[in-house]
Design an enzyme around this catalytic site. Structure first.
Site, PDB file in Angstrom:
ATOM      1  N   SER A  36    -110.945  24.719 -74.638  1.00 54.28           N
ATOM      2  CA  SER A  36    -112.055  24.443 -73.488  1.00 54.28           C
ATOM      3  C   SER A  36    -113.461  23.910 -74.368  1.00 54.28           C
ATOM      4  O   SER A  36    -113.532  24.492 -75.679  1.00 54.28           O
ATOM      5  CB  SER A  36    -112.482  25.749 -72.957  1.00 54.28           C
ATOM      6  OG  SER A  36    -113.787  25.371 -72.154  1.00 54.28           O
ATOM      7  N   TYR A  47    -114.363  34.586 -71.441  1.00 52.02           N
ATOM      8  CA  TYR A  47    -113.801  33.244 -71.460  1.00 52.02           C
ATOM      9  C   TYR A  47    -114.022  32.465 -72.761  1.00 52.02           C
ATOM     10  O   TYR A  47    -113.253  32.017 -73.471  1.00 52.02           O
ATOM     11  CB  TYR A  47    -114.198  32.483 -70.190  1.00 52.02           C
ATOM     12  CG  TYR A  47    -113.596  31.208 -70.175  1.00 52.02           C
ATOM     13  CD1 TYR A  47    -112.271  30.908 -69.541  1.00 52.02           C
ATOM     14  CD2 TYR A  47    -114.166  30.053 -70.515  1.00 52.02           C
ATOM     15  CE1 TYR A  47    -111.486  29.868 -69.679  1.00 52.02           C
ATOM     16  CE2 TYR A  47    -113.537  28.762 -70.460  1.00 52.02           C
ATOM     17  CZ  TYR A  47    -112.167  28.798 -69.973  1.00 52.02           C
ATOM     18  OH  TYR A  47    -111.752  27.466 -69.928  1.00 52.02           O
TER      19      TYR A  47
END
Length: 263
Positions: free
Chosen positions: A144, A158
């Site tokens: 990401s 995350y």
């Protein structure tokens, strides 16, 4: 790419990056084994979608936190296709509050179990098979933009898990370069997916604004001015899986319209 075989995890959701990756690979002539959780939306149709592009498709229910499930995917793929040329670790979760003090043990445990440990376990199961083949293969980990820098309003569990994915990618790239296995990561930014809808909900709630306003706010931080569709990630996977990227390994490649990864 013809006659190569890929495993793509987290690949069934109609709005997901994994499905787009599977379809883009199929369009390039790759046979694709798509995995996702038992009962996941689209798992019963993804194999047929893949096969509609003139290649072989296969769907297997798999929880990436289960080593038994992972081993079953590896053995079924070898039995059905004879080789594992490409592994795309896409399965992931996004959960937890943007407020660090509100992040729970469950948020941490699931984030790390799926985003990091599940990915590592899949690599550990696939690499021995790749080493036994004439053309070793490649691994592509979907990280990401949050794995390259801290972005406001993204849960810390995350962010931490995606930083770890990039670290794992680079370490495996170093270790297995001599064996011909290339290991790279893709770092998507703002992409229209079901997970992105959750992030927009989070941004809207945190800032007391509408979903449309949250999307406009996000797009304002993207130099190209728009949120990408999942196939922009799929096209990048095809490139990294092909011989066109044969001199690339250990790369963490942003696919984010120029969006900054933050701090």
């Amino acid at each position: 790419m013809t006659n190569r075989t890929a495993i793509v995890t987290g690949a069934s959701h109609p709005k997901g990056i994994g499905r787009a990756i599977a379809i883009c690979l199929a369009r390039s002539g790759v046979n694709v084994v798509a995995t996702d959780l038992q009962g996941s939306t689209g798992l019963d149709t993804i194999a047929a979608e893949i096969a509609s592009h003139g290649v072989k498709g296969h769907a297997i229910a798999c929880d990436v936190t289960s080593k038994q499930d992972i081993e079953r995917v590896i053995s079924e793929t070898k039995l059905k296709f004879g080789a594992i040329d490409i592994l795309v670790n896409n399965a992931g979760v996004g959960m937890g509050s943007a407020n660090f003090l509100e992040v729970t043990d469950t948020d941490w445990n699931i984030s790390l179990a799926v985003n990091l440990k599940g990915l590592a376990d899949f690599c550990q199961a696939a690499i021995p098979e790749m080493l036994s083949q004439d053309n070793a293969g490649c691994i592509i980990n979907i990280a990401s933009l949050s794995g390259l820098g801290a972005i406001e309003d993204i849960p810390v569990c995350y962010t931490a898990s995606k930083f770890a994915v990039i670290g794992l990618t680079k370490q495996l790239a170093v270790q297995y370069a001599k064996d011909g296995i290339r290991v790279n990561a893709i770092c998507p930014g703002s992409i229209h997916t079901q997970m992105h809808e959750t992030v927009l909900d989070m941004i809207a709630n945190e800032n007391n604004i509408s979903i449309a306003e949250a999307q406009k706010l996000e797009d304002s931080n993207i130099p190209l001015g728009f949120t990408g569709k999942p196939d922009v990630v799929g096209d990048t996977v095809v490139y990294l899986a092909s011989d066109s990227s044969r001199y690339m390994t250990g790369v963490a490649l942003p696919v984010a319209g120029g969006m900054s990864p933050g701090l």
